[in-house]
Design an enzyme around this catalytic site. Structure first.
Site, PDB file in Angstrom:
ATOM      1  N   HIS A 199       0.830  -1.205   0.000  1.00 50.81           N
ATOM      2  CA  HIS A 199       0.000   0.000   0.000  1.00 50.81           C
ATOM      3  C   HIS A 199       0.862   1.252   0.000  1.00 50.81           C
ATOM      4  CE1 HIS A 199      -2.348  -3.303   1.665  1.00 50.81           C
ATOM      5  NE2 HIS A 199      -3.441  -2.667   1.282  1.00 50.81           N
TER       6      HIS A 199
ATOM      7  N   GLU B  25     -18.067  -4.171  24.572  1.00 50.32           N
ATOM      8  CA  GLU B  25     -17.240  -5.377  24.697  1.00 50.32           C
ATOM      9  C   GLU B  25     -16.013  -5.331  23.792  1.00 50.32           C
ATOM     10  OE1 GLU B  25     -20.486  -5.389  23.929  1.00 50.32           O
ATOM     11  OE2 GLU B  25     -21.481  -6.203  25.718  1.00 50.32           O
TER      12      GLU B  25
ATOM     13  N   HIS C 236     -28.900 -15.343  24.627  1.00 51.36           N
ATOM     14  CA  HIS C 236     -27.845 -15.206  25.627  1.00 51.36           C
ATOM     15  C   HIS C 236     -27.125 -16.516  25.934  1.00 51.36           C
ATOM     16  CE1 HIS C 236     -29.474 -11.288  26.034  1.00 51.36           C
ATOM     17  NE2 HIS C 236     -28.856 -11.002  27.162  1.00 51.36           N
TER      18      HIS C 236
END
Ligand SMILES: Cc1ncc(C[n+]2csc(CCOP(=O)(O)OP(=O)(O)O)c2C)c(N)n1
Length: 654
Positions: free
Chosen positions: A20, A400, A462
């Site tokens: 790149h 999270e 869950h």
């Protein structure tokens, strides 16, 4: 000096036929000002604890940092390594890799991770400064791209950094308006300055090709009482005659013609990989700038009282204080032997943490807004906040992914062992960062509770089903699933002792009987699996289980006994540690019984290496359901009766 970076980047990408060039060429002016005038570092000691951290969050622009490290005088980053860009075993892999290339602070490439790591580094810096005073005083700089800022994890990171007022975190945004598909306007219209301001940052917009503007903005940012964003307007592939400013400069070699044109446009008349002596000398001087700062720091360190200095060194080395862990573990085990407990393993973990965090000041806990459920905040831990960086528990908020990435940053910074919590099912939200912790070999400990249908009424959204298998699939990650209080403290001990990688503790919501009643000094979980209940006579059946299902296996053993079948039970708290043992040991634990049955309230995947394809498996094949845990175990057939039936059927006595 900036053109030297540009030339090395385009030539290295050309030679590798991959890479790149766009970002290094576009951000070269930013890097030149940052490395040349501001960043505190010393190539003579790339791991000097009080160096400023530089995170190239846009890891695809790796040639930018490689070229800079080379020109600044990092000894091992020779021109030969630059020429070997992206080749096997070179110091210049496609994306920067921590632990591989001196001077690279974190592994980047998955966009968004670097900026979120940097938040953890900045937290660690403040915390260590609170603990050790003036020997810790450095900045964390990030170079982030459009892609970094489009990734969701960046939002979590930015919000947390703003909330914690991490004033020594400075993000330089390579604001080039181009990504792979083309102009950013195809997919994004966020005003990043306003976005960062809304999160409590100081933010400004400058011309990223104007060295004076860059320097002035960094100077302002260093003095700010908030984290800072500097949006640097740049042109991707700066200097390339036809490809600059377009996605064509992003991720492929420019080609001989374009490179020739770039050389002409930049006034760079030297052949590939050559840098004239005066420019080399100027870079070299930049590389030497930090020497005095490091010497001064060494003096400050030497002035610390001996015990404090030793503690600072110990923590930075990542060594545990002699006997601190063993003594804490021993204490907990003795208590459990004296007064056995029938509690959830998440509660057992809290009990363990009371002792462990008292003994190990380097442990910093947290939770993604499930503190009371994850049991990761023992009573003694104060909260780490903008008002008190000395605290040791972080309320990460419902973030999270940002949490897991920040934990990586803390571990990378040094001096800290981060542990934190969420539900096991949400490990999916942490997974990219857990994977990188494993790749970087960093000690990060995830407490993931509510580890099966045993969580009950919250239902299938869950209830993890595939997550144990999915985590076991990550190389260099240890997944522990302890079956009782004693195994829980043992698994904690193993996770903390392990310096070369992350661990997960999968813990229950529901109470479990304590199986290990007598005090045992040995850590029986260390081998990954062991016989927890012997057969009465020669075993015809071996039952294997983890966590909450060990109790089911032990009940099944009794049922089988009543039918005249001798069975043994093997607890398997950690597949990975078991797999690491010599084959003969593994075989002796797997045993010679003709029938093998495994029980785990999750999918079978992975178990065949223990029970073989002929073994019987009692577990889940679908998502769970919403009901009390006991009903669910019955409904899904994860019961001692079903385990016994499976064994009998294999024995032909079904
Ligand atoms: C999580 C993630 N998704 C996708 C990619 C693949 N990728 C590499 S760079 C890039 C975007 C390039 O745009 P930008 O971040 O603005 O970098 P620039 O083009 O300015 O170099 C993408 C999608 C990645 N590296 N990480």
């Amino acid at each position: 000096m900036a053109n030297a970076l540009r030339a090395l980047a385009m030539d290295a990408v050309e030679q590798a036929k991959a890479g790149h060039p766009g970002l290094p060429m576009g951000a070269a002016d930013i890097a030149t000002v940052l490395f040349g005038q501001f960043l505190k570092f010393d190539p003579a000691d790339p791991a000097w604890p009080d160096r400023d951290r530089f995170v190239l969050s846009a890891g695809h622009g790796s040639m930018l940092i490689y070229a800079a490290l080379h020109l600044l005088g990092y000894e091992r980053m020779t021109i030969a390594e630059i020429k070997r860009f992206r080749q096997l075993g070179s110091l210049t892999p496609g994306h920067p890799e921590f632990g591989h290339t001196p001077g690279v602070e974190t592994t980047t490439g998955p966009l968004g991770q670097g900026i979120a790591n940097a938040v953890g580094m900045a937290i660690a810096e403040r915390h260590m400064a609170a603990a050790f005073g003036e020997v810790v005083d450095h900045y964390t700089f990030v170079l982030a791209s459009d892609g970094d800022l489009m990734e969701g994890v960046s939002q979590e990171a930015i919000a947390l950094a703003g909330h914690l007022r991490l004033a020594k975190l400075i993000v330089l945004f390579d604001d080039n308006g181009i990504s792979i598909d083309g102009p950013l306007s195809l997919a994004d219209s966020v005003d990043q300055v306003k976005r960062f301001e809304a999160a409590g940052w100081a933010a400004c917009r400058i011309d990223g090709h104007d060295p004076d503007a860059i320097a002035a903005a960094i100077t302002r940012a260093k003095a700010s009482d908030r984290p800072s964003l500097i949006a640097c307007r740049t042109k991707i592939g700066f200097g390339a005659p036809t490809k600059a400013g377009s996605e064509k400069a992003h991720g492929s070699p420019l080609g001989a013609e374009e490179i020739k044109g770039a050389r002409a446009q930049l006034g760079w008349e030297w052949p590939p990989f050559e840098v004239p002596a005066d420019i080399r000398a100027a870079w070299q001087r930049s590389g030497e700038r930090g020497k005095a700062a490091r010497q001064a720091w060494l003096m400050r360190l030497a002035a610390l009282p001996a015990a404090e200095r030793a503690e600072f060194d110990r923590r930075n080395r990542g060594e545990l204080a002699a006997d601190a862990l063993a003594a804490a573990v021993r204490g907990v085990k003795e208590k459990l032997a004296a007064a056995p407990k029938e509690i959830a393993t998440r509660a057992a973990s809290e009990l363990a943490l009371e002792a462990l965090t008292a003994a190990l000041p380097e442990m910093i806990g947290g939770s993604a807004d499930l503190t009371g459920s994850n049991n990761t905040k023992p009573t003694g831990l104060k909260v780490l906040s903008a008002a008190d960086y000395g605290g040791r528990f972080i309320h990460y908020g419902v973030r999270e992914h940002g949490m897991a990435a920040a934990m990586n940053g803390m571990a990378l910074h040094g001096g800290i062992i981060p542990f934190s919590g969420t539900f096991l099912v949400f490990s999916d939200y942490c997974r990219p960062a857990i994977r990188l912790a494993a790749l970087m070999q960093k000690r990060v400990i995830h407490v993931l509770t509510h580890d099966s249908i045993g969580l009950g009424e919250d239902g299938p959204t869950h209830q993890p089903v595939e997550h144990l298998a999915a985590l076991r699939a990550i190389p260099n990650l240890l997944l522990f699933r302890p079956c009782d209080t004693v195994e829980t403290i043992e698994c904690w001990e193993l996770a903390l002792e392990r310096r070369e990688g992350p661990s997960v503790l999968a813990l229950t919501r529901q109470a479990l009987p304590q199986r290990r009643l007598a005090y045992e000094a040995d850590n029986r979980c260390a081998g990954g699996a062991y016989e927890i209940a012997a057969a009465d006579g020669t075993a015809q059946v071996s039952l294997f289980a983890t966590g909450s299902e060990v109790a089911i296996a032990v009940e099944a053993q009794k049922l089988l006994q009543a039918r005249g079948v001798a069975a043994r039970v093997v607890s398997v708290p950690c597949f990975e540690l078991f797999r690491a043992r010599p084959p003969a040991q593994r075989q002796s634990i797997i045993g010679a019984a003709p029938v093998r049955v495994a029980v785990e309230a999750a999918i079978r995947q992975g178990w065949d290496e223990i029970i073989g394809t002929n073994g019987a498996f009692v577990g889940m094949t679908t998502f769970g359901a919403s009901a009390p845990a006991k009903d669910l175990y019955r409904h899904f057939g994860i019961t001692s009766e079903k385990v016994a039936e499976a064994a009998l059927s294999k024995l032909g006595r079904g």
